[in-house]
Design a protein around this motif. Structure first.
Motif, PDB file in Angstrom:
ATOM      1  N   LYS A  98      82.571 -12.951 -31.521  1.00 30.39           N
ATOM      2  CA  LYS A  98      82.234 -13.067 -32.816  1.00 30.39           C
ATOM      3  C   LYS A  98      83.508 -13.761 -33.344  1.00 30.39           C
ATOM      4  N   ASN A  99      82.950 -14.645 -34.569  1.00 32.83           N
ATOM      5  CA  ASN A  99      84.001 -15.419 -35.213  1.00 32.83           C
ATOM      6  C   ASN A  99      84.815 -14.379 -36.081  1.00 32.83           C
ATOM      7  N   ARG A 100      86.192 -14.693 -35.910  1.00 30.39           N
ATOM      8  CA  ARG A 100      87.276 -13.935 -36.460  1.00 30.39           C
ATOM      9  C   ARG A 100      87.079 -13.945 -37.901  1.00 30.39           C
ATOM     10  N   ALA A 101      87.398 -12.977 -38.588  1.00 29.42           N
ATOM     11  CA  ALA A 101      87.470 -12.759 -40.018  1.00 29.42           C
ATOM     12  C   ALA A 101      88.091 -13.953 -40.885  1.00 29.42           C
ATOM     13  N   ASP A 102      89.443 -14.236 -40.350  1.00 24.79           N
ATOM     14  CA  ASP A 102      89.969 -15.310 -41.059  1.00 24.79           C
ATOM     15  C   ASP A 102      89.678 -16.835 -40.753  1.00 24.79           C
ATOM     16  N   GLY A 103      88.427 -16.806 -39.862  1.00 25.06           N
ATOM     17  CA  GLY A 103      87.753 -18.024 -39.307  1.00 25.06           C
ATOM     18  C   GLY A 103      88.450 -18.724 -38.571  1.00 25.06           C
ATOM     19  N   LYS A 104      89.666 -18.237 -37.868  1.00 27.26           N
ATOM     20  CA  LYS A 104      90.499 -19.061 -37.054  1.00 27.26           C
ATOM     21  C   LYS A 104      90.190 -18.487 -35.496  1.00 27.26           C
ATOM     22  N   GLY A 105      89.060 -19.173 -34.874  1.00 23.10           N
ATOM     23  CA  GLY A 105      88.577 -19.031 -33.894  1.00 23.10           C
ATOM     24  C   GLY A 105      87.849 -17.831 -33.582  1.00 23.10           C
ATOM     25  N   ILE A 106      87.608 -17.221 -32.176  1.00 18.30           N
ATOM     26  CA  ILE A 106      86.715 -16.083 -32.166  1.00 18.30           C
ATOM     27  C   ILE A 106      87.379 -14.978 -31.359  1.00 18.30           C
ATOM     28  N   GLU A 107      86.696 -13.747 -31.496  1.00 14.83           N
ATOM     29  CA  GLU A 107      87.629 -12.669 -30.843  1.00 14.83           C
ATOM     30  C   GLU A 107      86.369 -11.861 -30.148  1.00 14.83           C
ATOM     31  N   VAL A 108      86.842 -10.689 -29.497  1.00 17.93           N
ATOM     32  CA  VAL A 108      85.794  -9.930 -28.719  1.00 17.93           C
ATOM     33  C   VAL A 108      85.178  -9.143 -30.023  1.00 17.93           C
ATOM     34  N   ASP A 109      83.893  -9.088 -29.730  1.00 19.30           N
ATOM     35  CA  ASP A 109      83.180  -7.836 -30.749  1.00 19.30           C
ATOM     36  C   ASP A 109      83.224  -6.618 -30.103  1.00 19.30           C
ATOM     37  N   GLU A 110      83.963  -5.804 -30.898  1.00 26.30           N
ATOM     38  CA  GLU A 110      84.098  -4.364 -30.255  1.00 26.30           C
ATOM     39  C   GLU A 110      83.143  -3.417 -30.308  1.00 26.30           C
ATOM     40  N   THR A 111      82.164  -3.833 -31.234  1.00 28.32           N
ATOM     41  CA  THR A 111      80.877  -3.291 -31.344  1.00 28.32           C
ATOM     42  C   THR A 111      79.956  -3.526 -29.828  1.00 28.32           C
ATOM     43  N   ALA A 112      80.525  -4.533 -29.143  1.00 32.24           N
ATOM     44  CA  ALA A 112      79.630  -4.984 -27.898  1.00 32.24           C
ATOM     45  C   ALA A 112      80.100  -4.458 -26.739  1.00 32.24           C
ATOM     46  N   LYS A 113      80.459  -3.169 -26.714  1.00 28.77           N
ATOM     47  CA  LYS A 113      81.356  -2.524 -25.650  1.00 28.77           C
ATOM     48  C   LYS A 113      80.152  -2.304 -24.528  1.00 28.77           C
ATOM     49  N   LEU A 114      80.396  -2.429 -23.144  1.00 23.15           N
ATOM     50  CA  LEU A 114      79.363  -1.924 -22.208  1.00 23.15           C
ATOM     51  C   LEU A 114      79.429  -0.559 -21.909  1.00 23.15           C
ATOM     52  N   GLU A 115      78.436   0.048 -21.787  1.00 25.37           N
ATOM     53  CA  GLU A 115      78.245   1.408 -21.565  1.00 25.37           C
ATOM     54  C   GLU A 115      78.937   1.540 -20.145  1.00 25.37           C
ATOM     55  N   GLU A 116      78.893   0.860 -19.192  1.00 30.83           N
ATOM     56  CA  GLU A 116      79.546   0.929 -17.885  1.00 30.83           C
ATOM     57  C   GLU A 116      80.213  -0.317 -17.810  1.00 30.83           C
ATOM     58  N   GLU A 117      81.405  -0.273 -17.345  1.00 30.17           N
ATOM     59  CA  GLU A 117      82.083  -1.612 -17.181  1.00 30.17           C
ATOM     60  C   GLU A 117      81.919  -2.175 -15.890  1.00 30.17           C
ATOM     61  N   LEU A 118      81.762  -3.394 -15.723  1.00 29.66           N
ATOM     62  CA  LEU A 118      81.419  -4.451 -14.515  1.00 29.66           C
ATOM     63  C   LEU A 118      82.622  -5.056 -13.862  1.00 29.66           C
TER      64      LEU A 118
END
Length: 491
Positions: A98-118
């Motif tokens: 997702k876009n970072r709150a400060d508008g400087k680039g992107i970051e991992v969206d913590e809400t989009a965590k995989l149930e089971e890691e791959l």
RNA sequence: CGGGGUGUGGCGCAGUUGGCUAGCGCACUUGCAUGGGGUGCAAGGGGUCGGAAGUUCGAGUCUUCUCACCCCGACCA
């Protein structure tokens, strides 16, 4: 002549790095540990692939493709397997940015965590056996002989172009059989294919053998390998073939009804060679001027370079070359005619030598006059004038001769650098001074193997096959040993 | 993760105790000559000196922090 490469004598490792870069085979990418394989390097890999692929198909194997991602839980089903690979796995934990709150680039969206890691596959046994489970019901479904060409990722601490990269390309065969004997036979069949490929195509002699317990593939009952000796006296494991027993069948519950209506676990193998073969190929034959390629794997076998002053001369040469080119192509020889006016002949000579083109053919005004050509061979750097007529046969024979010659040279090197050591002192001395393959007696224990490794840096490359038994005493402990094993420092 | 090192045009590097316009080789562009082993001459284009903050009249150079990469070891095909 301008020096482009560090010499082997000066610094072997640097020579190798220089060569890979300067011969335009590959380069480091902006991703640490991962390489970009450049067109010239990839063309060689494609040739290797094509040959191996047809060898697999001739022996009844089919290609398929399995996913890059492996559910984390799969990896842990076979105990040895997970232990072997867990430390070097890349893991996917999220599926969105997702876009970072400060508008400087992107970051991992913590809400989009995989149930089971791959897990990004370090090898595909687990996902494949999980799949085979559904494909196999009866002895009529066997044998199942499948290969896949793929990329895999192993998070290595230190990498080297082609020899060890975080991501690499390979083929992995995975087969299922009714009986133990049949699976072992398959394991050996593939080992022989690898050895044959190394010898007849790469012009590289190898030693076939079984691995010791320490060096065995995680999850295998027995690992076989082909081992090649590089010019610096270090060994390179160039291919492996594993007899997996019923380990994965049991872990993934892959069973079949046999002819007598009884439920059994299948017997398995897996085997692979990787882009590491490129490293082997480079180090087996190349010299201080650059790459030396076996004609059978060279993307360009013959390069033709015109030498001229005036455009009229070039026109004449172009005509002559065109007839030569056609004749060579008719003989199944790959040819490149480099009549670019942007580079001088001398530059081209050096460049094609760097890139390992086996045969160079030069045509100049003198040749037009005499109806001749100049042939230069990459392996010996010899130059000779030949009549233009019938040149295709001469070149055909020459390519053959080069292929044989570089194999002979490599075999001779291997022979000269294979030693027998009868005492531990003698052994240490050889490791320290010359390197190479060292045949010595060993008591068969991991403790002794580790002790030798710790003290000398040499490891047991393999217990060679097809070797007469020669009873002796372990050079370290004095305990009885039935045959010599091969030690070397290894890549 | 330990030890060492390096960040300056595309690549390889120089840049002294801070000093004025940041330089060299290769590569690149143009022109002329040249062409049987990396061609010569001439003219040109291209650099926020890894990043941030600080000291200073002035920072590539000094200080602090930070990032990245490479090499040597331990792990591996």
């Amino acid at each position: 002549m301008a020096k482009v490469l560090t010499s082997r004598e000066e610094n072997y490792a640097q020579w190798y790095n220089d060569l890979v870069i300067k011969a335009d085979l590959a380069e480091n990418s902006s991703v640490r540990g991962c390489m970009v394989i450049k067109p010239h390097g990839y063309a060689i890999w494609e040739k290797m692939q094509a040959v191996l692929d047809s060898m697999f198909k001739e022996t009844g194997h089919s290609n398929a493709y399995f996913p890059l991602f492996i559910p984390k839980s799969f990896l842990s089903k076979e105990a040895d397997h997970v232990e072997g690979f867990a430390k070097e796995c890349a893991v996917v934990t999220h599926y969105r940015l997702k876009n970072r709150a400060d508008g400087k680039g992107i970051e991992v969206d913590e809400t989009a965590k995989l149930e089971e890691e791959l897990i990004i596959r370090p090898t595909s046994e687990t996902i494949i056996w999980n799949t085979y489970k559904n494909w196999i019901q009866s002895y009529r479904d066997l044998p199942l002989l499948i290969n896949q060409w793929a990329n895999v990722v192993r998070w290595e601490m230190r990498t080297r172009l082609f020899l060890r990269t975080t991501e690499f390309l390979w083929q992995e065969g995975h087969t299922a059989h009714e009986t133990r004997e049949e699976a072992i036979e398959e394991t050996m069949k593939i080992l022989n294919i690898y050895a044959e490929f190394a010898k007849s195509w790469m012009a590289m002699p190898v030693i076939q053998g079984t691995k010791t317990e320490n060096e065995r593939f995680a999850g295998a009952i027995e690992t076989y390998s082909i081992e090649a000796l590089m010019q610096d006296g270090k060994a390179l494991q160039s291919g492996t073939s594993h007899f997996l027993g019923q380990n994965f069948a049991k872990a993934f519950d892959v069973t079949f009804l046999n002819k007598h209506g009884k439920l059994e676990h299948v017997w398995a193998t897996s085997w692979g060679v990787s882009t590491r073969l490129m490293g082997a190929l480079i180090m087996a034959h190349s010299d201080d001027r650059g790459l030396v390629l076996p004609p059978k794997l060279a993307p360009i076998q013959v390069v033709i370079v015109p030498i001229y002053k005036k455009t009229e001369e070039l026109t004449q040469i172009n005509e002559k070359v065109e007839t030569i080119r056609k004749k060579l192509i008719a003989e199944g020889i790959s040819v490149k005619y480099d009549n670019r006016d942007t580079h001088k002949p001398g530059w081209k000579f050096a460049d094609y030598e760097l890139k390992g083109v086996p045969v160079r053919l030069a045509v100049g005004p003198r040749d037009i006059e005499n109806n001749s050509v100049e042939l230069a061979r990459r392996d010996t750097l010899e130059k000779k004038i030949y009549p233009m007529d019938g040149i295709e046969q001469i070149i055909k024979d020459l390519l053959h001769e080069i292929q044989n010659n570089i194999y002979r040279k490599a075999l001779d090197f291997q022979t000269r650098n294979t030693f027998a050591a009868d005492s531990y002192d003698e052994f240490k001395e050889i490791v320290k001074t010359s390197g190479g393959f060292i045949l010595a007696h060993w008591d068969g224990t991991s403790e002794t193997e580790e002790k030798i490794n710790k003290e000398t840096k040499a490891t047991i490359r393999c217990i060679p096959l097809n070797q007469q038994s020669e009873p002796g005493k372990c050079m370290v402990t004095g305990k009885p040993s039935s045959q010599r094993v091969i030690f070397a420092k290894a890549y």
